[in-house]
Motif scaffolding. Structure first.
Motif, short mmCIF file in Angstrom:
data_model
loop_
_atom_site.label_atom_id
_atom_site.label_comp_id
_atom_site.label_asym_id
_atom_site.label_seq_id
_atom_site.Cartn_x
_atom_site.Cartn_y
_atom_site.Cartn_z
N MET A 145 0.82 -1.18 0.00
CA MET A 145 0.00 0.00 0.00
C MET A 145 0.87 1.26 0.00
O MET A 145 0.57 2.20 -0.71
CB MET A 145 -0.94 -0.05 1.21
N GLU A 146 1.92 1.24 0.79
CA GLU A 146 2.80 2.41 0.87
C GLU A 146 3.43 2.72 -0.49
O GLU A 146 3.55 3.88 -0.87
CB GLU A 146 3.87 2.18 1.93
N GLU A 147 3.80 1.67 -1.24
CA GLU A 147 4.40 1.88 -2.56
C GLU A 147 3.42 2.57 -3.51
O GLU A 147 3.80 3.41 -4.31
CB GLU A 147 4.85 0.55 -3.16
N VAL A 148 2.15 2.20 -3.42
CA VAL A 148 1.12 2.81 -4.27
C VAL A 148 1.00 4.29 -3.94
O VAL A 148 0.98 5.15 -4.83
CB VAL A 148 -0.23 2.09 -4.10
N LEU A 149 0.92 4.61 -2.66
CA LEU A 149 0.79 6.01 -2.25
C LEU A 149 2.01 6.83 -2.68
O LEU A 149 1.87 7.97 -3.15
CB LEU A 149 0.59 6.10 -0.74
N VAL A 150 3.20 6.25 -2.55
CA VAL A 150 4.42 6.94 -2.99
C VAL A 150 4.37 7.16 -4.50
O VAL A 150 4.74 8.23 -4.99
CB VAL A 150 5.67 6.13 -2.56
N GLY A 151 3.90 6.17 -5.24
CA GLY A 151 3.79 6.30 -6.69
C GLY A 151 2.82 7.39 -7.12
O GLY A 151 3.10 8.15 -8.05
N ILE A 152 1.70 7.47 -6.44
CA ILE A 152 0.73 8.53 -6.73
C ILE A 152 1.34 9.90 -6.45
O ILE A 152 1.26 10.81 -7.28
CB ILE A 152 -0.57 8.33 -5.92
N GLU A 153 1.96 10.03 -5.30
CA GLU A 153 2.62 11.31 -4.93
C GLU A 153 3.68 11.68 -5.96
O GLU A 153 3.79 12.85 -6.35
CB GLU A 153 3.25 11.21 -3.55
N ALA A 154 4.47 10.70 -6.42
CA ALA A 154 5.52 10.97 -7.39
C ALA A 154 4.93 11.45 -8.71
O ALA A 154 5.43 12.41 -9.32
CB ALA A 154 6.38 9.72 -7.61
N ALA A 155 3.87 10.79 -9.18
CA ALA A 155 3.24 11.18 -10.44
C ALA A 155 2.69 12.60 -10.36
O ALA A 155 2.87 13.40 -11.28
CB ALA A 155 2.13 10.20 -10.81
N VAL A 156 2.04 12.92 -9.26
CA VAL A 156 1.47 14.26 -9.09
C VAL A 156 2.58 15.30 -8.99
O VAL A 156 2.55 16.34 -9.65
CB VAL A 156 0.55 14.31 -7.85
#
Length: 192
Positions: free
Chosen positions: A1-12
């Motif tokens: 889950m943490e990896e997904v949140l980090v990925g979203i933050e990175a894309a934004v």
């Protein structure tokens, strides 16, 4: 889950335009989180699409009919906390979009069961193996890899294969909540 949140933050943070999150909603599993998901999307500047579960692949942990949660119910749930405004925006895909009043993000609803969209669908997908899938709910496909490998660089040959395939694109998906899926292809192997 943490990896997904980090990925979203990175894309934004990298400035990707129109980052969109997809979420399959199931009754008694995550239907009570739809408002939290919209808040997350609004807070992070992302679009969000809610998807009714499609009968693809074999599932062993639930009955699809029992877990079904209609898009209309999701909108009713959201309307308790948000002022939803329908839009006329279209992407050529099956989603119907709404906005939260005063916000730019789109909230999409993909409803293969409650609002069959087959008549308007122009989507196809290419799998990692090079098969052009003509409908998520049907097994029809064509092998683009064969066309590509037969004559590398012959774009016209590939284009003809795609045009031929589109002429047999099914008119509907025939999804049924109460029946077992006849397609054993999971979404993670389907392609986008």
């Amino acid at each position: 889950m943490e990896e997904v949140l980090v990925g979203i933050e990175a894309a934004v943070s990298e400035g990707f335009q129109r980052v969109k999150l997809n979420c399959v909603i199931r009754k008694h599993r995550n239907h009570d989180e739809v408002c939290d998901l919209v808040r997350f999307a609004l807070d992070h500047g992302t679009d969000l699409s809610f998807i009714e579960e499609m009968p693809l692949g074999v599932v062993g942990d639930h009955e699809r009919a029992e877990a079904y949660y209609a898009s209309d119910q999701i909108r009713r749930d959201l309307s308790e906390q948000f002022d939803l405004i329908p839009t006329t925006e279209r992407t050529g895909g099956p989603a119907r979009y709404w906005r939260v009043a005063g916000c730019a993000q789109q909230i999409g609803f993909i409803a293969p069961h409650s609002h069959n969209f087959c008549g308007d669908c122009n989507r196809v997908r290419v799998t990692a193996e090079g098969r052009l899938l003509l409908c998520l709910g049907q097994g029809l496909s064509t092998d683009l890899r064969r066309s590509l490998r037969a004559k590398p660089g012959d774009d016209a040959r590939v284009k003809r294969a795609i045009v031929r395939a589109m002429s047999i694109k099914p008119r509907g998906h025939d999804f049924a909540l109460s029946e077992q899926s006849v397609l054993f292809r999971h979404m993670n192997a389907t392609g986008g």
